[in-house]
Write a protein that holds these residues in place. Structure first.
Motif, PDB file in Angstrom:
ATOM      1  N   SER A  70       8.024  -1.203   0.743  1.00 48.68           N
ATOM      2  CA  SER A  70       7.730   0.078   0.107  1.00 48.68           C
ATOM      3  C   SER A  70       8.932   0.593  -0.689  1.00 48.68           C
ATOM      4  CB  SER A  70       7.324   1.099   1.175  1.00 48.68           C
ATOM      5  OG  SER A  70       7.106   2.352   0.608  1.00 48.68           O
ATOM      6  N   ALA A  71      10.130   0.474  -0.129  1.00 55.61           N
ATOM      7  CA  ALA A  71      11.345   0.932  -0.807  1.00 55.61           C
ATOM      8  C   ALA A  71      11.607   0.130  -2.076  1.00 55.61           C
ATOM      9  CB  ALA A  71      12.545   0.850   0.133  1.00 55.61           C
ATOM     10  N   ALA A  72      11.386  -1.170  -2.020  1.00 56.63           N
ATOM     11  CA  ALA A  72      11.593  -2.009  -3.206  1.00 56.63           C
ATOM     12  C   ALA A  72      10.648  -1.587  -4.330  1.00 56.63           C
ATOM     13  CB  ALA A  72      11.386  -3.481  -2.851  1.00 56.63           C
ATOM     14  N   ILE A  73       9.401  -1.366  -3.988  1.00 58.00           N
ATOM     15  CA  ILE A  73       8.430  -0.903  -4.989  1.00 58.00           C
ATOM     16  C   ILE A  73       8.837   0.478  -5.498  1.00 58.00           C
ATOM     17  CG2 ILE A  73       6.027  -0.156  -5.329  1.00 58.00           C
ATOM     18  CD1 ILE A  73       5.264  -2.446  -3.346  1.00 58.00           C
ATOM     19  N   GLY A  74       9.249   1.346  -4.571  1.00 51.26           N
ATOM     20  CA  GLY A  74       9.639   2.702  -4.953  1.00 51.26           C
ATOM     21  C   GLY A  74      10.828   2.747  -5.891  1.00 51.26           C
ATOM     22  N   VAL A  75      11.834   1.942  -5.642  1.00 52.33           N
ATOM     23  CA  VAL A  75      13.020   1.927  -6.512  1.00 52.33           C
ATOM     24  C   VAL A  75      12.650   1.465  -7.914  1.00 52.33           C
ATOM     25  CG1 VAL A  75      15.183   0.687  -6.930  1.00 52.33           C
ATOM     26  CG2 VAL A  75      14.770   1.736  -4.734  1.00 52.33           C
ATOM     27  N   MET A  84      16.753   5.323   1.219  1.00 53.47           N
ATOM     28  CA  MET A  84      17.145   5.872   2.523  1.00 53.47           C
ATOM     29  C   MET A  84      15.983   6.600   3.189  1.00 53.47           C
ATOM     30  SD  MET A  84      20.057   4.684   2.977  1.00 53.47           S
ATOM     31  CE  MET A  84      20.418   5.511   4.493  1.00 53.47           C
ATOM     32  N   GLY A  85      15.256   7.373   2.410  1.00 48.13           N
ATOM     33  CA  GLY A  85      14.106   8.098   2.949  1.00 48.13           C
ATOM     34  C   GLY A  85      13.048   7.152   3.477  1.00 48.13           C
ATOM     35  N   SER A  86      12.797   6.081   2.740  1.00 50.41           N
ATOM     36  CA  SER A  86      11.801   5.101   3.171  1.00 50.41           C
ATOM     37  C   SER A  86      12.210   4.470   4.495  1.00 50.41           C
ATOM     38  CB  SER A  86      11.635   4.026   2.096  1.00 50.41           C
ATOM     39  OG  SER A  86      10.688   3.068   2.503  1.00 50.41           O
ATOM     40  N   PHE A  87      13.463   4.045   4.594  1.00 52.04           N
ATOM     41  CA  PHE A  87      13.913   3.406   5.831  1.00 52.04           C
ATOM     42  C   PHE A  87      13.990   4.383   6.996  1.00 52.04           C
ATOM     43  CE2 PHE A  87      15.423  -0.139   3.167  1.00 52.04           C
ATOM     44  CZ  PHE A  87      14.860  -1.181   3.883  1.00 52.04           C
ATOM     45  N   MET A  88      14.515   5.551   6.775  1.00 48.92           N
ATOM     46  CA  MET A  88      14.649   6.516   7.874  1.00 48.92           C
ATOM     47  C   MET A  88      13.275   6.922   8.395  1.00 48.92           C
ATOM     48  SD  MET A  88      17.811   6.560   8.334  1.00 48.92           S
ATOM     49  CE  MET A  88      17.950   7.821   9.547  1.00 48.92           C
ATOM     50  N   PHE A  89      12.357   7.224   7.485  1.00 51.35           N
ATOM     51  CA  PHE A  89      11.016   7.603   7.893  1.00 51.35           C
ATOM     52  C   PHE A  89      10.331   6.437   8.605  1.00 51.35           C
ATOM     53  CE2 PHE A  89       6.436   8.105   7.192  1.00 51.35           C
ATOM     54  CZ  PHE A  89       6.254   9.337   7.791  1.00 51.35           C
ATOM     55  N   GLY A  90      10.486   5.229   8.070  1.00 55.67           N
ATOM     56  CA  GLY A  90       9.857   4.056   8.668  1.00 55.67           C
ATOM     57  C   GLY A  90      10.371   3.764  10.068  1.00 55.67           C
ATOM     58  N   ILE A  91      11.680   3.876  10.252  1.00 55.27           N
ATOM     59  CA  ILE A  91      12.259   3.638  11.577  1.00 55.27           C
ATOM     60  C   ILE A  91      11.791   4.705  12.563  1.00 55.27           C
ATOM     61  CG2 ILE A  91      14.433   3.662  12.874  1.00 55.27           C
ATOM     62  CD1 ILE A  91      15.696   2.289  10.368  1.00 55.27           C
ATOM     63  N   LEU A  92      11.833   5.948  12.151  1.00 53.46           N
ATOM     64  CA  LEU A  92      11.413   7.039  13.025  1.00 53.46           C
ATOM     65  C   LEU A  92       9.940   6.905  13.407  1.00 53.46           C
ATOM     66  CD1 LEU A  92      12.114   9.738  14.415  1.00 53.46           C
ATOM     67  CD2 LEU A  92      11.392  10.863  12.303  1.00 53.46           C
ATOM     68  N   PRO A 138       3.006   5.888   3.549  1.00 55.16           N
ATOM     69  CA  PRO A 138       3.755   5.070   4.511  1.00 55.16           C
ATOM     70  C   PRO A 138       3.309   5.281   5.955  1.00 55.16           C
ATOM     71  CG  PRO A 138       5.169   6.764   3.574  1.00 55.16           C
ATOM     72  CD  PRO A 138       3.879   6.790   2.819  1.00 55.16           C
ATOM     73  N   THR A 139       2.832   6.480   6.284  1.00 55.03           N
ATOM     74  CA  THR A 139       2.338   6.729   7.646  1.00 55.03           C
ATOM     75  C   THR A 139       1.142   5.837   7.937  1.00 55.03           C
ATOM     76  OG1 THR A 139       3.102   9.024   7.583  1.00 55.03           O
ATOM     77  CG2 THR A 139       1.415   8.471   9.219  1.00 55.03           C
ATOM     78  N   ALA A 140       0.165   5.858   7.057  1.00 48.99           N
ATOM     79  CA  ALA A 140      -1.026   5.023   7.247  1.00 48.99           C
ATOM     80  C   ALA A 140      -0.651   3.545   7.227  1.00 48.99           C
ATOM     81  CB  ALA A 140      -2.051   5.325   6.160  1.00 48.99           C
ATOM     82  N   ALA A 141       0.264   3.164   6.353  1.00 47.75           N
ATOM     83  CA  ALA A 141       0.650   1.756   6.231  1.00 47.75           C
ATOM     84  C   ALA A 141       1.331   1.245   7.491  1.00 47.75           C
ATOM     85  CB  ALA A 141       1.574   1.582   5.021  1.00 47.75           C
ATOM     86  N   PHE A 186       0.834  -1.205   0.000  1.00 45.73           N
ATOM     87  CA  PHE A 186       0.000   0.000   0.000  1.00 45.73           C
ATOM     88  C   PHE A 186       0.873   1.261   0.000  1.00 45.73           C
ATOM     89  CE2 PHE A 186      -1.896   3.394   2.592  1.00 45.73           C
ATOM     90  CZ  PHE A 186      -3.006   3.710   1.820  1.00 45.73           C
ATOM     91  N   ALA A 187       1.905   1.262   0.843  1.00 47.72           N
ATOM     92  CA  ALA A 187       2.781   2.439   0.935  1.00 47.72           C
ATOM     93  C   ALA A 187       3.503   2.690  -0.385  1.00 47.72           C
ATOM     94  CB  ALA A 187       3.792   2.259   2.073  1.00 47.72           C
ATOM     95  N   GLY A 188       4.085   1.644  -0.962  1.00 48.88           N
ATOM     96  CA  GLY A 188       4.837   1.807  -2.204  1.00 48.88           C
ATOM     97  C   GLY A 188       3.966   2.152  -3.390  1.00 48.88           C
ATOM     98  N   ILE A 189       2.872   1.430  -3.542  1.00 50.84           N
ATOM     99  CA  ILE A 189       1.978   1.670  -4.678  1.00 50.84           C
ATOM    100  C   ILE A 189       1.253   3.000  -4.513  1.00 50.84           C
ATOM    101  CG2 ILE A 189      -0.104   0.833  -5.846  1.00 50.84           C
ATOM    102  CD1 ILE A 189       0.942  -2.045  -5.203  1.00 50.84           C
ATOM    103  N   GLY A 190       0.853   3.328  -3.282  1.00 50.89           N
ATOM    104  CA  GLY A 190       0.191   4.617  -3.049  1.00 50.89           C
ATOM    105  C   GLY A 190       1.080   5.793  -3.409  1.00 50.89           C
ATOM    106  N   ALA A 191       2.347   5.740  -2.995  1.00 52.50           N
ATOM    107  CA  ALA A 191       3.284   6.817  -3.322  1.00 52.50           C
ATOM    108  C   ALA A 191       3.525   6.884  -4.833  1.00 52.50           C
ATOM    109  CB  ALA A 191       4.599   6.622  -2.576  1.00 52.50           C
TER     110      ALA A 191
END
Length: 150
Positions: free
Chosen positions: A84-89, A125-133, A49-52, A13-18
């Motif tokens: 999400s990052a895999a889909i995004g790349v 990096m953005g996906s992982f940093m945001f996800g961890i935070l 990604p927030t909702a996901a 959802f996060a990757g496809i939504g973005a």
């Protein structure tokens, strides 16, 4: 820890939504003709990604008998972010090479030093940093405390 299947769906959802939001911005002309607007509306994609992640954390807590540790929350957030990052790349590689190859040139014309490798690295990096935070903060609020955590 076994992941709830919702974790996989949340990452998708996060990757496809973005990706769909990016296509909407492209269709509106916010990636070529109106770059200033696109620079502001791009932050709307954070809602996916927030909702996901919140969805996956709630599902994980529910599937563990209403128990969630901070470690579980972080692992769940990283899993959602990885998918999400895999889909995004993959999406952005196709976007920069086939859908809108003029986008990076338009950004360079505005004085920004960008290339595809840097942009794709930023997606990961953005996906992982945001996800961890986000999963750390949400995990602090959602975690099970005290005797119920055991």
């Amino acid at each position: 820890m076994r992941f709830n299947p919702i974790t996989t769906y949340a990452g998708m959802f996060a990757g496809i939504g973005a990706a769909l939001w990016t296509m909407f911005e492209y269709a509106m002309g916010w990636h070529n003709e109106h770059l200033e607007t696109g620079a502001m509306t791009g932050f709307v994609a954070i809602m996916f990604p927030t909702a996901a992640i919140l969805w996956a954390l709630r599902a994980t807590k529910r599937s563990n008998g209403d128990r969630l540790t901070l470690k579980q929350a972080l692992m769940c957030g990283v899993a959602v972010s990885a998918i999400s990052a895999a889909i995004g790349v993959i999406f952005f590689y196709v976007y920069y090479t086939s859908i809108n190859p003029a986008f990076l040139d338009a950004m360079r014309a505005r004085g920004q030093e960008v290339d595809m490798t840097t942009q794709l690295t930023a997606v990961v990096m953005g996906s992982f940093m945001f996800g961890i935070l986000l999963s750390a903060v949400a995990g602090l609020f959602m975690r099970t405390r005290g005797e119920a955590a055991k």
